[in-house]
Design an enzyme around this catalytic site. Sequence first.
Site, mmCIF file in Angstrom:
data_model
loop_
_atom_site.group_PDB
_atom_site.id
_atom_site.type_symbol
_atom_site.label_atom_id
_atom_site.label_comp_id
_atom_site.label_asym_id
_atom_site.label_seq_id
_atom_site.Cartn_x
_atom_site.Cartn_y
_atom_site.Cartn_z
ATOM 1 N N GLU A 312 0.799 -0.983 0.130
ATOM 2 C CA GLU A 312 0.368 0.069 0.357
ATOM 3 C C GLU A 312 0.652 1.572 0.331
ATOM 4 O O GLU A 312 0.237 2.414 0.104
ATOM 5 C CB GLU A 312 -1.184 -0.153 0.790
ATOM 6 C CG GLU A 312 -1.835 -1.596 1.127
ATOM 7 C CD GLU A 312 -2.669 -1.560 2.809
ATOM 8 O OE1 GLU A 312 -3.919 -1.865 2.370
ATOM 9 O OE2 GLU A 312 -2.037 -1.122 3.625
HETATM 10 C C1 TNX Z 1 -4.352 -4.271 5.324
HETATM 11 S S1 TNX Z 1 -2.549 -6.349 4.699
HETATM 12 C C2 TNX Z 1 -2.996 -3.732 5.428
HETATM 13 C C3 TNX Z 1 -2.364 -3.628 7.734
HETATM 14 C C4 TNX Z 1 -4.152 -3.607 7.668
HETATM 15 C C5 TNX Z 1 -5.349 -4.306 7.246
HETATM 16 C C6 TNX Z 1 -6.618 -4.338 8.257
HETATM 17 C C7 TNX Z 1 -1.559 -5.509 4.570
HETATM 18 C C8 TNX Z 1 -0.324 -5.813 3.297
HETATM 19 N N1 TNX Z 1 -2.011 -4.339 4.748
HETATM 20 O O1 TNX Z 1 -2.109 -2.216 6.628
HETATM 21 O O2 TNX Z 1 -3.903 -3.258 8.741
HETATM 22 O O3 TNX Z 1 -5.112 -4.289 6.141
HETATM 23 O O4 TNX Z 1 -6.881 -5.964 8.164
#
Ligand code: TNX
Length: 497
Positions: A312
């Site tokens: 992300e």
């Molecule tokens: C997505 S999974 C994220 C996390 C959040 C999570 C909550 C991922 C690689 N990134 O930053 O905590 O969703 O479910």
Amino acid sequence: MTGTVVAGSFASLVPTPTSVEPGTGTLVLGSDTVVVAPSGGRADDAIALLRTAVGASSGLDLPVRTERDVADGPSITFVGPADPDALGEEGYELSITNDGVEVRAGSHDGFVWAVQTLLQALPAEAVGPSGGERSFALPVGVVRDAPRYPWRGAMLDVARHFFGPDDVEAFVDLLSAYKLNRLHLHLSDDQGWRIEIRAHPELAEVGGASAVGGGPGGSFIQEQYRGIVEYARRRGVTVVPEIDTPGHTNAALHAVPALNGDGSAPEAYRGVRVGFSSLCVTDEFTFEWWDDVVRELAALTPGRWIHLGGDESNATEHEDYRRYVARASRIVVDHGKVPIGWEEIGAADLPDGTIAQHWLDPAKAVAAAGRGASLVLSPASHTYLDICHVEGGPGNPWAGTVSARDVYDWDPATLLDGVPDEQVLGVEGPLWTELVEDRATIQERTIPRLPALAEVGWSEQSARCWDEFRARISVHAERWDLLHWAWTRDAGIDWPP
Ligand code: TNX
């Protein structure tokens, strides 16, 4: 101890072993029982686990010998295999007769898993803190066992909320009981930085002082972190540290202004929305900083892997992201470690041997596999332990619901079209902690879903069946209660009242 003998059974082992041949009768553990250890100390940690568990419940202080005495009663004898390769890296064999137990394994971890099976084959009271005035017996029979996948993990996010060594070690106890062998620690995020880095003390001092919702945060000093790593190692668990970059970095950007390029530092962040932060990846200082961080982490990490995050990074320009990941993962290799990153890293050129962790977008994971990466599978819909068990239940709702059955009922070999099983290293269940603030909640989110995932990673697909699993796991509730582990009455399982 008095005359009451409580016998265990092989009927509810989780994960289910490769083969079990039950015999007839039992072997009672008594004050004449001895442990025989092989030379070289390879079984010492496994023996300590056995003696501590049995000692706490029965008061037995099983003596350890290097050879059996003529005067000894039944022995639990730990031996290396005749052929060291026969049992593989983590395999073991248990042979229990009326006269004693023979435990065979080719490695430290194989002995630990053998003991975890012995403890599950003992009655529940034998693993609790005090079994009262009773003796305990093992069932007679032979167990042969080895895992399907080498990577069977759980991730604990200590960044959104901080958890100290005691909570992390309690989590390790759960992993080890179900033969999970990787503890991925998510050590940094927008909301907090949780590990002392001596070259940049402000990371923990300033970046550690925040958490989701405004709590005090916290961080591990290196000594505490080493303690966790060693505690886990003794129980068959390798710690995989993650520093999430180049996004998810507000805490670092707040603590070290130079990481922002223009030197202007953002405020500390205590919210839950993410995807807004980025290291300045066009500035050489960022790579010098990353080199310092990885150098210290590598020195603290006997395991082979360092996780660089990579998810992300919505605030990093795409070409910058690709250049950053290629260079940052090369730095991990330069410090003698294998890089691992979330599936988005598949957009970059990756050093040979890099591991990508699938969580959301099959296309990104397949792209990483196409670049030669092996995959750890953490698909949110099957493995995210922060997601609600049921609609409206406690947890994060963004990935729908994840029941114990959802965790159990899938095959890692066929999840991703075009990725052969040889490229799948295994599975991992992440517990993100935006909504988790204490040990009991960690346990409620992970029990029984993590034991279900442990069987996905350990047992052959052909040996797995949901109806059979749910019958076996329901029996474990008594153990969790005796150990004071909180758990969730997942609706797909008939629990004891
Ligand atoms: C997505 S999974 C994220 C996390 C959040 C999570 C909550 C991922 C690689 N990134 O930053 O905590 O969703 O479910």
